[in-house]
Motif scaffolding. Structure first.
Motif, short mmCIF file in Angstrom:
data_model
loop_
_atom_site.label_atom_id
_atom_site.label_comp_id
_atom_site.label_asym_id
_atom_site.label_seq_id
_atom_site.Cartn_x
_atom_site.Cartn_y
_atom_site.Cartn_z
N ARG A 32 1.01 -1.56 -0.19
CA ARG A 32 0.17 -0.33 0.14
C ARG A 32 0.92 1.24 -0.14
O ARG A 32 0.37 1.94 -0.77
CB ARG A 32 -0.77 0.05 1.50
CG ARG A 32 -1.89 -0.98 1.17
CD ARG A 32 -2.61 -0.92 2.32
NE ARG A 32 -2.25 -0.85 3.30
CZ ARG A 32 -2.68 -1.64 4.43
NH1 ARG A 32 -3.30 -2.73 4.10
NH2 ARG A 32 -2.07 -1.47 5.78
N VAL A 85 1.72 5.61 7.85
CA VAL A 85 0.11 5.91 7.44
C VAL A 85 -0.45 4.27 6.85
O VAL A 85 -2.32 5.13 6.98
CB VAL A 85 -0.41 7.11 6.22
CG1 VAL A 85 0.17 8.15 7.02
CG2 VAL A 85 0.31 6.60 5.09
N GLN A 86 -0.10 3.47 6.43
CA GLN A 86 -0.55 2.25 5.78
C GLN A 86 -0.73 1.20 7.12
O GLN A 86 -1.07 0.47 6.75
CB GLN A 86 0.29 1.79 5.53
CG GLN A 86 0.55 2.79 3.82
CD GLN A 86 -1.04 3.23 3.23
OE1 GLN A 86 -1.65 1.59 3.37
NE2 GLN A 86 -0.59 4.08 2.25
N PRO A 88 -2.06 -0.46 10.80
CA PRO A 88 -3.18 -0.48 11.42
C PRO A 88 -3.12 -0.38 12.84
O PRO A 88 -1.90 -0.26 13.24
CB PRO A 88 -3.65 -2.49 11.40
CG PRO A 88 -1.99 -2.55 11.05
CD PRO A 88 -1.69 -2.33 10.12
#
Lengths: 219, 611
Positions: A32, A85-86, A88
């Motif tokens: 991602r 920012v990716q 969890p």
């Protein structure tokens, strides 16, 4: 690109993600983030990543490390930023840097723990725990792949101390990270086996820092 | 995290499924929302997180700024025990808050065996299971999903059923509930107004009046409620909200990949198939949009596999171009593209060649019946020649694992048809001997049979199910006749299928049976780990009902069915016509060859069915 190292923490809800699931979670986060991991060669290619010292489910850590390679050059700072920012909830990327030292140089782990007692006095327990762990040898039975065996956990503990913290007892310790690996759970297990009256109703642990043989912080 | 939960989680299997916190979960501030929805899936996390419908509706409901919709799944047995022991109520994954703090419990019911779990989840949440015992407006218990298309067995427990596709309808209901909550409507007031929303069925407004023999004479409909409730559809799928940021589970789930929906409905009209009828009319998405959405899904999730979903992939008009478009993105990134629900034809093999370049996993086909006569009777438009040809191409192409799915107990089935399954398997094996590229690798042919369950809204809704004894006899007949060591035979146990048949065509009285099963500890009944046939039999007895009445009794043409109040679009007369065709072993053309005017197109309100 050279072998890189990600330092990250795993706290809160994320502590229940198992080691295998964490590998998959990390792989996806990298994809991602637009960081394409180097894959293994062969019939069934998989990303070449490795997370040192697999963490038990339920244990928090502020000092996890994962080694990986990317197929393209990227600024270390950009990798950290895009990865951050990716992830969890509960997994936080702290640092990305070139992996220079070998993971097997890790020797000691600094940990803390919270021992909860529902109906016993924390001050009294603190005293008893300190007394118990001042023994020179603590032999417990331990399940392994080969069956149940006896093991002395004391030599794997470099430093240990207990202090009252509200209604709980706080543990601070430096334990052997590998060769032998001491699962912090065994510190509570030993109580359950040898002095059940001091065994906590619940215990949880947190890794704080990793060190080499000379107690230098490992990076 | 809740202290009690913190102590439980280390003790249970796969605790990550009980914690939430996954990437892309939707977190809102409680203080900013007026309506909190607990979106409940009456099965485990692993199953629920693989369900595309849940993902879509989670996203659409959360589009409303005043709504926070969270996920709730049924805990596995070990977690269930621990939660009971520690007095932990059912909670929602995003916030960790008890379900009892939510305004709405929304259940997605995909299959009948989940019914008792619905009751259990309400109970775990501390919500009374009977609609009549919930006298206040909130919490409101609503339900949808395929199994809700015969709402009657669950009618005593659910306040509102939402029939059909929920993207628009759910939000219309929530909007009305928002107003009702702010203005302090009573439950009765709200239900009356909600019954006017298209697709909404309020079971409390419909009273079945029974004949002496237990069949339904008619439904007494309360003033103002519609005589029948027409299911809702999304007319234009290209314009519908399709979530491009689905939640990425942090632990392994059943279908660990992203799903791309090609179209809804089916052109085939297999007569046993409920899905093929209740999801009509046929509406496709454009291939350009699908390629774009597929790429976005992969980018936003980091998934390494993507599946193209529909009832019959081969019937998507632009399949070839779509696969090319996606492969261009997937191949260089080692992303797998999979395509289930393929027909056994040459085209499928050509596509599979492109998808499985290196690793040739198995191929699966569903001829459903062993003889051509029976395949014609069920309108399964596939010939033996086509199937064997496809197998030949597959074997020549290097595949050596083939799975064949069949059903036993289809209407008009004779022993000859059953033996046809063994014959067909042998012919597939023979084909391998003749054409396999590399015989040294051997071949594995798996034959699986399930037991036919007559379903509401299908042409076989009037049919009798075979008895369990009959099923066992047929299974044994087949076992004796499948002898080749390369052919493996698996069969379903008829007990679950029998219970499923009683529930799927059940009436309102069956609710008592479901309640009895739940009270006796029945939950997660779709799992063989937990299913108890005896418990169901006792539950029927205690309810004073005969399960055979529901499963084995052939219905008369004009019998009022419990689900007649639900209009899925396809006309009952069409279903009956198809049933008659079955008894003549006559095929009906698929929708693309010739429209059979099934009736579903009326739902498009002037739009065009893609059949």
């Amino acid at each position: 690109m050279d072998k890189l190292r990600l330092r990250f923490s795993k706290t809160g809800r994320a502590v229940y993600i198992s080691h295998l699931d964490l590998m998959r979670t990390m792989t996806r986060a990298f994809l991602r983030a637009g960081c394409r991991l180097k894959y293994s060669e062969g019939f069934n290619p998989h990303p070449n990543i490795s997370i040192a010292l697999p963490l038990s489910v339920g244990c928090e850590s502020l000092c996890e490390i994962m080694d990986f390679r990317l197929i393209e050059e990227k600024e270390l700072d950009d990798i950290l930023k895009s990865l951050s920012v990716q992830l969890p909830e509960g997994i936080e990327a702290l640092e990305v840097y070139g992996a220079e030292r070998k993971v097997k140089e890790i020797k000691w782990l600094k940990i803390s723990g919270i021992f909860e007692y529902d109906e016993r006095d924390a001050a009294e327990m603190t005293e008893k725990l300190n007394a118990f762990y001042s023994r020179e040898s603590i032999v417990i039975s331990k399940k392994s792949k080969r069956g149940v065996g006896e093991t002395d956990i004391r030599p794997a503990i470099k430093e240990i101390g207990f202090a009252q913290e509200g209604n709980d007892v706080r543990l601070d310790a430096v334990i052997s990270a590998q060769e032998p690996t001491l699962n912090p759970e065994l510190i509570a297990d030993a109580l359950r086996q040898l002095t059940p009256e001091t065994a906590p109703d619940f215990a949880k642990f947190r890794r704080l820092e990793i060190y080499d043989e000379n107690m230098e912080v490992f990076r | 995290m809740d202290k009690r939960l913190e102590r439980i989680l280390p003790k249970v299997q796969k605790p990550a499924r009980y914690t939430g916190g996954e990437y892309n979960q939707i977190i809102k501030d409680k203080a900013d929302v007026d309506i909190r929805v607990a979106f409940c899936f009456p099965d485990t996390y692993e199953i629920g997180m693989s369900n595309l419908g849940m993902g879509i509706l989670y996203s659409t409901m959360n589009e409303l700024p005043y709504v926070w919709c969270e996920r709730v799944y049924a805990p596995w047995g070990d977690m269930y025990e621990e939660m009971k022991k520690a007095n932990v109520p059912l909670y929602a994954l995003e916030s960790g808050d008890p379900v009892s703090e939510h305004d709405v419990l929304a259940f997605s019911i995909g299959y009948e065996m989940a019914y008792s779990t619905v009751l259990d989840m309400m109970d775990m949440a501390g919500v009374p299971i009977h609609s009549a015992d919930r006298t206040e407006l909130l919490p409101l218990v609503i339900a949808g999903g395929t199994a809700a298309l015969n709402p009657e067995p669950m009618a005593d427990f659910i306040d509102i059923f939402l029939l059909g596709e929920g993207e628009e309808m759910n939000n219309e209901l929530l909007e009305m509930l928002h107003e009702a909550k702010l203005d302090g409507w009573t439950k009765e007031e709200f239900l009356k107004k909600a019954a006017q929303i298209g697709g909404v069925y309020v079971p409390g407004f419909y009273t079945p009046i029974l004949n002496n023999d237990g069949t339904i004479e008619r439904f007494e409909v309360a003033d103002g409620a519609p005589e029948t409730v027409q299911k809702r559809i999304i007319a234009d799928l290209d314009k519908a909200n399709f979530p491009l940021n689905p939640i990425v589970p942090s632990t392994e789930v059943v279908h660990d990949r992203v799903n791309l929906e090609l179209f809804r409905g089916c052109v085939r009209g297999c007569r046993f198939c409920q899905a093929g009828h209740v999801y009509r009319p046929i509406r496709s998405k454009s291939p350009e949009l699908l390629v774009e959405q597929g790429k976005a899904l992969l980018k936003n999730t980091g998934a390494q596999d993507i599946t193209l979903l529909s009832l019959s992939s081969s019937d998507y008009r632009h399949l070839s171009g779509l696969c090319d478009g996606l492969l261009e993105y997937c191949e260089p990134r080692s992303i797998g593209l999979s395509l289930p629900s393929l027909r056994a034809d040459n085209f499928s093999i050509e596509i599979m060649h492109r998808l499985q370049k290196t690793r040739k996993s198995g191929l699966t086909f569903a001829p459903e019946a062993g003889s051509q006569r029976l395949r014609d009777a069920i309108n399964k438009n596939v010939t033996e020649e086509e199937l064997l040809n496809t197998c030949r191409l597959a074997f020549e192409g290097g595949w050596n694992t083939i799975k064949l799915y069949f059903m036993l107990g289809l209407p008009t089935e004779t022993d000859e048809d059953v033996l046809g399954i063994a014959k067909l398997a042998n012919q597939v094996l023979h084909t391998w001997r003749l054409y396999a590229k590399n015989k040294n690798r051997g071949v594995r042919i798996t034959v699986s049979t399930s037991c036919f369950v007559p379903k509401p809204h299908s042409p076989f809704q009037w049919e009798s199910q075979n008895t369990m004894e009959e099923y066992i006899r047929k299974v044994n007949l087949l076992r004796e006749n499948i002898r080749a060591k390369n052919v493996v035979y698996n069969w379903h146990d008829p007990q679950t299928s029998y219970i499923e048949a009683t529930l799927s065509r059940g009436d309102r009285r069956v609710g008592k049976v479901i309640e009895n099963v739940w009270r006796a500890g029945g939950r997660l009944e779709a799992w063989s780990d937990y299913f108890s046939f005896e418990r169901w039999m006792n539950a029927f007895e205690d309810a004073g009902l005969d399960p055979s009445f529901y499963a084995h009794r052939p219905r008369a043409k004009d019998e009022t069915m419990p689900w007649d109040v639900v209009d899925v679009g396809v006309r009952k007369a069409h279903l009956w016509h198809e049933r008659e065709q079955a008894y003549k072993s006559e095929l009906s053309p698929d929708c693309r060859k010739q429209c059979s005017a099934c009736g579903a197109a009326k739902l498009l309100k002037g739009g065009k069915c893609d059949g």
